[in-house]
Design a protein around this motif. Structure first.
Motif, PDB file in Angstrom:
ATOM      1  N   ASN A  93       0.820  -1.200   0.000  1.00 60.83           N
ATOM      2  CA  ASN A  93       0.000   0.000   0.000  1.00 60.83           C
ATOM      3  C   ASN A  93       0.858   1.255   0.000  1.00 60.83           C
ATOM      4  O   ASN A  93       2.080   1.212   0.127  1.00 60.83           O
ATOM      5  N   ILE A  94       0.193   2.410  -0.130  1.00 58.71           N
ATOM      6  CA  ILE A  94       0.918   3.668  -0.261  1.00 58.71           C
ATOM      7  C   ILE A  94       1.747   3.961   0.975  1.00 58.71           C
ATOM      8  O   ILE A  94       2.895   4.419   0.892  1.00 58.71           O
ATOM      9  N   LEU A  95       1.190   3.691   2.171  1.00 61.02           N
ATOM     10  CA  LEU A  95       1.935   3.961   3.396  1.00 61.02           C
ATOM     11  C   LEU A  95       3.199   3.117   3.452  1.00 61.02           C
ATOM     12  O   LEU A  95       4.271   3.594   3.833  1.00 61.02           O
ATOM     13  N   SER A  96       3.091   1.845   3.058  1.00 67.93           N
ATOM     14  CA  SER A  96       4.261   0.976   3.071  1.00 67.93           C
ATOM     15  C   SER A  96       5.307   1.449   2.078  1.00 67.93           C
ATOM     16  O   SER A  96       6.505   1.426   2.342  1.00 67.93           O
ATOM     17  N   ILE A  97       4.850   1.873   0.890  1.00 69.57           N
ATOM     18  CA  ILE A  97       5.770   2.397  -0.113  1.00 69.57           C
ATOM     19  C   ILE A  97       6.507   3.604   0.431  1.00 69.57           C
ATOM     20  O   ILE A  97       7.729   3.738   0.299  1.00 69.57           O
ATOM     21  N   ALA A  98       5.758   4.512   1.080  1.00 69.06           N
ATOM     22  CA  ALA A  98       6.375   5.725   1.617  1.00 69.06           C
ATOM     23  C   ALA A  98       7.397   5.385   2.684  1.00 69.06           C
ATOM     24  O   ALA A  98       8.509   5.922   2.694  1.00 69.06           O
ATOM     25  N   TRP A 107      10.062   4.155  -9.975  1.00 61.87           N
ATOM     26  CA  TRP A 107      10.571   5.507  -9.755  1.00 61.87           C
ATOM     27  C   TRP A 107      11.248   6.036 -11.011  1.00 61.87           C
ATOM     28  O   TRP A 107      11.852   5.294 -11.783  1.00 61.87           O
ATOM     29  N   GLU A 108      11.159   7.361 -11.201  1.00 59.18           N
ATOM     30  CA  GLU A 108      11.796   8.043 -12.326  1.00 59.18           C
ATOM     31  C   GLU A 108      12.572   9.249 -11.817  1.00 59.18           C
ATOM     32  O   GLU A 108      12.113   9.948 -10.912  1.00 59.18           O
ATOM     33  N   LEU A 109      13.710   9.514 -12.434  1.00 65.72           N
ATOM     34  CA  LEU A 109      14.464  10.728 -12.122  1.00 65.72           C
ATOM     35  C   LEU A 109      13.920  11.890 -12.933  1.00 65.72           C
ATOM     36  O   LEU A 109      13.626  11.757 -14.128  1.00 65.72           O
ATOM     37  N   GLU A 122       3.190  16.430 -17.056  1.00 61.57           N
ATOM     38  CA  GLU A 122       2.208  16.561 -15.986  1.00 61.57           C
ATOM     39  C   GLU A 122       2.211  15.303 -15.117  1.00 61.57           C
ATOM     40  O   GLU A 122       2.500  14.209 -15.592  1.00 61.57           O
ATOM     41  N   PHE A 123       1.845  15.499 -13.865  1.00 64.23           N
ATOM     42  CA  PHE A 123       1.718  14.385 -12.924  1.00 64.23           C
ATOM     43  C   PHE A 123       0.397  14.526 -12.189  1.00 64.23           C
ATOM     44  O   PHE A 123      -0.032  15.629 -11.850  1.00 64.23           O
ATOM     45  N   GLU A 124      -0.223  13.387 -11.900  1.00 62.18           N
ATOM     46  CA  GLU A 124      -1.543  13.387 -11.265  1.00 62.18           C
ATOM     47  C   GLU A 124      -1.456  12.880  -9.836  1.00 62.18           C
ATOM     48  O   GLU A 124      -1.599  13.633  -8.880  1.00 62.18           O
ATOM     49  N   ASN A 125      -1.236  11.594  -9.652  1.00 57.84           N
ATOM     50  CA  ASN A 125      -1.059  10.993  -8.330  1.00 57.84           C
ATOM     51  C   ASN A 125       0.368  10.459  -8.249  1.00 57.84           C
ATOM     52  O   ASN A 125       0.834   9.788  -9.169  1.00 57.84           O
ATOM     53  N   LYS A 171       7.447   8.740  -8.241  1.00 57.08           N
ATOM     54  CA  LYS A 171       6.780   7.462  -8.521  1.00 57.08           C
ATOM     55  C   LYS A 171       5.302   7.761  -8.724  1.00 57.08           C
ATOM     56  O   LYS A 171       4.636   8.279  -7.818  1.00 57.08           O
ATOM     57  N   GLU A 172       4.782   7.461  -9.894  1.00 60.23           N
ATOM     58  CA  GLU A 172       3.382   7.743 -10.179  1.00 60.23           C
ATOM     59  C   GLU A 172       2.484   6.670  -9.567  1.00 60.23           C
ATOM     60  O   GLU A 172       2.832   5.486  -9.529  1.00 60.23           O
TER      61      GLU A 172
END
Length: 427
Positions: free
Chosen positions: A2-7, A42-44, A91-94, A242-243
């Motif tokens: 999940n997002i929290l784990s990724i963070a 992930w992207e630079l 552009e980036f969204e989430n 990271k999108e």
């Protein structure tokens, strides 16, 4: 994961990098991605050598006072409130966005996101939220709490008891998580702020402070990332993103009781009566608009309408409000028979983009309830009236647009249209 784990997983890596930021042996790790990061998406956004992928705000090239020095993007400190902004070309969204930053003594800068470029917007901060970067200890003027380090500028404050910041001239790391309206600010591996965008609380804050006269502030669901030169030297490195996926939503745009979730522009009449949304000409007999307070970009919308009297109206898509009562966007026509209900009109510049064929004029039921369906996805727009396809076409300008849904009342007076069952599915 999940997002929290990724963070949390990413923050551990950030902490390790910060620990060795001052050691020459760690220098080779800057502006690169590990195999794990690449595999994780992930992207630079900065290669450590050039400003490829960046440009002036509202520009086509790079002319602002930004350079690459010792593997860092560096602001020379020549910008101002009105200038000195560079933005990503994409552009980036989430997303999860991480970057290292270093300020000069008393320095002031920031990272903005969901920034929208249009000639009507002269500076990016009237559209995009900002993670504030500032050397509070040495800033030459008193600061309001909403101007301090780590804030969602002029909106939400961090938990300052959790903040540990390295002084000016030393590196810090910040991270923004934006996940379908859920927002987190991180500083040096610690989450310092968390809130939900586009809630009643969010709109109350937006409409009662600095952004009162910026009607499009914070509404975009996607946009450019932006670095700010606010007149002080600042350096940035290890900018990576990271999108995250978009989530679909089912939305009832009208609750049948009041105009909650809408904003009126102009002096024409918008009210609720017997569970119906009513638009009616007022004494000014001018154009008027009732716009959603949120942006909707890709969606499938169904509305029912009944025209009384003249009935000249319309449904605007991907539109925004300019100064006063001027709208900028595209309209799916709602009008008396013979005037193209279901066709698409551009409110500025090109006029009719796609008109219905003459025989389809008979699909409109005068004085009765009609069902209008509008589907917008990317550069394609399709409309149906009472189950009959009216137009289906693609347009590059519509594809690049984003904005509100808005109901229109035409000028000249004598108009009344009733609306109900405004239901939308995001795509």
């Amino acid at each position: 994961m999940n997002i929290l784990s990724i963070a949390k997983h990413y923050v551990l890596g950030v902490t390790i990098l910060l620990a060795c930021a001052g050691l020459s042996a760690c220098g080779e790790q800057h502006n690169t991605l590990t195999k794990t990061e690449k595999a994780d998406g992930w992207e630079l956004l900065f290669d450590g050598k050039t400003l490829d992928g960046w440009k002036d705000y509202n520009g086509t090239g790079l002319t602002e006072s930004w350079t690459v020095v010792d593997g860092c993007i560096q602001a020379k400190g020549e910008g101002s409130d009105a200038s000195g902004y560079i933005v990503t070309e994409r552009e980036f969204e989430n997303f999860i966005l991480s970057w290292d930053w270093k300020l000069s003594k008393g320095g002031n800068s920031g990272m903005l996101y969901h920034v929208v470029e249009r000639p009507q917007f002269h500076v990016p901060y009237v559209t995009g939220p900002e993670y504030q970067l500032i050397d509070e200890a040495n800033f030459p003027e008193p600061l309001e709490e909403w101007q301090k380090l780590g804030v969602d500028y002029a909106m939400y404050l961090p938990d300052r008891s959790l903040m540990e910041v390295n002084p000016y001239g030393e590196w810090n790391n910040s991270m923004i998580v934006f996940d379908n309206g859920h927002v987190e600010h991180w500083l040096n591996g610690v989450k310092i702020l968390e809130f939900e965008a586009w809630t009643d609380d969010w709109f109350e804050r937006r409409n009662s402070g600095k952004w009162l006269d910026a009607p499009e502030y914070g509404l975009a669901r996607k946009g450019l990332l932006c670095l700010q030169d606010h007149g002080d030297p600042a350096s940035f490195r290890n900018i990576k993103v990271k999108e995250l996926p978009r989530k679909t939503r089912e939305v009832e745009l009208f609750n049948g009781r009041d105009l909650h979730g809408w904003e009126a522009y102009g002096n024409e009449l918008w009210y609720v009566q017997d569970g119906l949304l009513v638009c009616e000409s007022g004494p000014d007999k001018e154009y008027g608009y009732l716009a959603t307070r949120e942006y909707y970009d890709d969606f499938d919308l169904t509305v029912e309408f009944r025209q009384e009297y003249d009935g000249n109206s319309g449904v605007f898509i991907r539109s925004f409000i300019e100064e006063g009562v001027k709208i900028n966007g595209w309209q799916v026509e709602v009008a008396p028979k013979g005037e193209g209900t279901g066709g698409v009109y551009e409110s500025y510049g090109r006029g009719w983009l796609e008109q219905i064929t003459p025989e389809k004029e008979e699909v409109l039921k005068e004085g009765e309830w009609n069902t209008l369906r509008i589907r917008v996805e990317g550069d394609r727009i399709t409309s149906w009236l009472n189950g009959v396809e009216m137009v289906d076409f693609r347009d590059g300008k519509i594809g690049a647009g984003q904005g509100r849904i808005a109901l229109q009342i035409h000028d000249r007076g004598g108009i009344k249209v009733l609306w109900r069952n405004l239901k939308l599915t995001t795509l």
